[in-house]
Design an enzyme around this catalytic site. Structure first.
Site, short mmCIF file in Angstrom:
data_model
loop_
_atom_site.label_atom_id
_atom_site.label_comp_id
_atom_site.label_asym_id
_atom_site.label_seq_id
_atom_site.Cartn_x
_atom_site.Cartn_y
_atom_site.Cartn_z
CB SER A 152 -34.77 15.16 -14.86
OG SER A 152 -36.05 15.76 -14.83
CE LYS A 170 -32.23 18.30 -11.67
NZ LYS A 170 -31.26 18.24 -12.03
C1 HXC Z 1 -31.60 29.30 0.80
C2 HXC Z 1 -29.68 30.05 -0.33
C3 HXC Z 1 -29.05 28.65 0.36
C4 HXC Z 1 -30.01 27.69 1.47
C5 HXC Z 1 -27.96 29.72 -1.49
N1 HXC Z 1 -29.05 30.27 -1.83
N2 HXC Z 1 -27.86 28.69 -0.53
N3 HXC Z 1 -31.57 30.38 -0.42
N4 HXC Z 1 -31.17 28.44 1.92
N5 HXC Z 1 -28.95 26.83 2.03
C6 HXC Z 1 -29.70 31.28 -2.28
C7 HXC Z 1 -28.08 32.42 -1.76
O1 HXC Z 1 -28.54 33.16 -0.91
C8 HXC Z 1 -28.79 33.98 -2.22
O2 HXC Z 1 -29.26 34.06 -2.77
C9 HXC Z 1 -28.68 32.48 -3.71
O3 HXC Z 1 -28.97 31.33 -3.16
C10 HXC Z 1 -27.11 32.59 -4.50
O4 HXC Z 1 -26.56 32.07 -3.29
P1 HXC Z 1 -24.73 31.87 -4.16
O5 HXC Z 1 -23.54 30.63 -3.07
O6 HXC Z 1 -24.26 33.22 -4.01
O7 HXC Z 1 -24.29 30.57 -5.21
P2 HXC Z 1 -23.55 30.06 -6.15
O8 HXC Z 1 -22.39 29.99 -5.57
O9 HXC Z 1 -23.82 29.91 -7.21
O10 HXC Z 1 -24.81 28.41 -6.08
C11 HXC Z 1 -25.23 27.60 -5.86
C12 HXC Z 1 -25.67 27.12 -5.37
C13 HXC Z 1 -24.86 25.91 -4.44
C14 HXC Z 1 -26.83 26.06 -5.67
C15 HXC Z 1 -26.82 27.61 -3.88
O11 HXC Z 1 -24.53 25.66 -2.87
C16 HXC Z 1 -24.18 24.54 -4.31
O12 HXC Z 1 -24.68 24.28 -5.99
N6 HXC Z 1 -25.12 23.35 -3.57
C17 HXC Z 1 -24.67 22.02 -3.89
C18 HXC Z 1 -24.50 21.33 -4.75
C19 HXC Z 1 -25.72 20.33 -4.79
O13 HXC Z 1 -25.65 20.03 -3.99
N7 HXC Z 1 -26.13 19.62 -6.00
C20 HXC Z 1 -26.18 18.39 -6.19
C21 HXC Z 1 -27.99 18.50 -6.26
S1 HXC Z 1 -28.59 17.02 -5.98
P3 HXC Z 1 -29.32 36.10 -2.29
O14 HXC Z 1 -31.01 36.66 -2.40
O15 HXC Z 1 -28.90 36.09 -0.79
O16 HXC Z 1 -28.77 36.86 -3.26
C22 HXC Z 1 -30.11 17.42 -6.62
C23 HXC Z 1 -31.12 16.53 -6.92
C24 HXC Z 1 -32.17 16.22 -6.25
O17 HXC Z 1 -30.33 18.17 -7.76
C25 HXC Z 1 -33.36 15.73 -5.84
C26 HXC Z 1 -33.20 15.74 -3.54
C27 HXC Z 1 -34.04 14.69 -3.13
#
Ligand code: HXC
Length: 266
Positions: A152, A170
């Site tokens: 989480s 979460k």
């Molecule tokens: C705004 C965004 C965006 C961004 C994606 N979207 N990135 N909106 N700012 N930076 C929007 C897109 O415009 C789209 O909406 C929708 O989200 C889906 O995006 P896709 O790229 O088509 O989806 P997908 O390929 O499935 O990618 C999902 C993702 C991915 C979540 C955006 O990029 C990803 O998984 N990224 C990194 C994963 C990660 O860092 N994991 C660790 C998490 S850490 P529209 O409306 O345009 O269709 C964590 C801990 C938290 O969770 C604590 C932190 C301190």
């Protein structure tokens, strides 16, 4: 406690004989958790969308730890793919005892700019993905009186700017953890969660926390340092072991006291 000492806090082989399926197990915090479970003797199935992340992580566990690890590609948002990964794990290892839900999506975005699909995408990965894996694994976990460990966050304990989507997801993961603890506890299945705080050596920290904010953030952590992936790994090994046999429905913050430390008065 030194890093070296901290590597040896558990008896050898405390998870020997167990099989763990770990989503998001190729990289980051959950990649570390998968390796730590293998170090503790578990055989591990690594699950995520990208097989190119999973294969090197599985090879590292096989070669570095001397454990047994297999990669299964699946998008946790897709129930059919999750079912296939769970079936593949059971076919390969013959059983499933532990499920770790670590697959997560994140980006920084102000609420007024967040698209419905952006919100839904993160909720689908973090929350629906967690449900999908728990649901698909239920019959196997029931056979083994197994356990669920969800990853989480502490973001939703207050209101965290730019993190509405993740906070909502979460918060749902915490609710799911507690609900399953109550419903599936009757089958001997324990369900718990870890809420990591700021963990230094992660992709999320690099990408989500700008360098100028990092030092201010560190000062707000009562223990005076960022967490390490190892800190989360150790909590995970404990919760997956028989030492935690009566812990069910807990969400444990591994954050050095960070979320409690932000006093509003001073
Ligand atoms: C705004 C965004 C965006 C961004 C994606 N979207 N990135 N909106 N700012 N930076 C929007 C897109 O415009 C789209 O909406 C929708 O989200 C889906 O995006 P896709 O790229 O088509 O989806 P997908 O390929 O499935 O990618 C999902 C993702 C991915 C979540 C955006 O990029 C990803 O998984 N990224 C990194 C994963 C990660 O860092 N994991 C660790 C998490 S850490 P529209 O409306 O345009 O269709 C964590 C801990 C938290 O969770 C604590 C932190 C301190």
């Amino acid at each position: 406690m030194s890093e070296e000492t901290s590597n040896r806090v558990f008896a050898d082989g405390i998870l020997k004989g167990r099989v763990a399926l770990v989503t998001g197990g190729g990289t980051g915090i959950t990649g570390g958790v998968a390796r730590a479970l293998a170090e503790a003797g578990a055989r591990v199935a690594l699950v995520s969308r990208k097989i190119e992340n999973l294969e090197p992580a599985a090879a590292l566990i096989r070669e570095g730890v001397g454990g047994d690890a297999q990669a299964f590609a699946a998008d946790v948002r897709d129930y059919a793919q999750v079912e296939r990964a769970v079936a593949g794990c059971v076919e390969h290892f013959g059983r499933l005892d532990i499920v770790v839900n670590g697959a997560a999506g994140n980006f920084l975005c102000p609420a007024e700019e967040l698209s419905p699909n952006g919100f839904g995408t993160v909720v689908d990965i973090d929350l629906k993905g967690t449900f999908n894996v728990c649901r698909a694994a239920f019959e196997e976990l029931k056979k083994r009186r197994g356990l669920i460990l969800n990853i989480s966050a502490t973001l939703h304990y207050g209101g965290t700017p730019l993190q509405l989507h993740v906070s909502a997801a979460k918060a749902g993961v915490d609710a799911l953890t507690r609900n399953l603890a109550v419903e599936w506890g009757a089958h001997g299945i324990r369900s718990n969660a870890i809420a990591p705080g700021p963990i230094e050596d992660t992709e999320g920290m690099k990408r989500l926390v700008p360098p100028d904010i990092k030092e201010r953030l560190r000062k707000r952590i009562p223990l005076g340092r960022f967490g390490r992936i190892r800190d989360v790994e150790q909590c995970a090994v404990f919760l997956c072991s028989d030492a935690a046999a009566f812990i069910n429905g807990a969400v444990i913050a591994v954050d050095g006291g960070h979320w409690l430390g932000g006093t509003r008065l001073l």
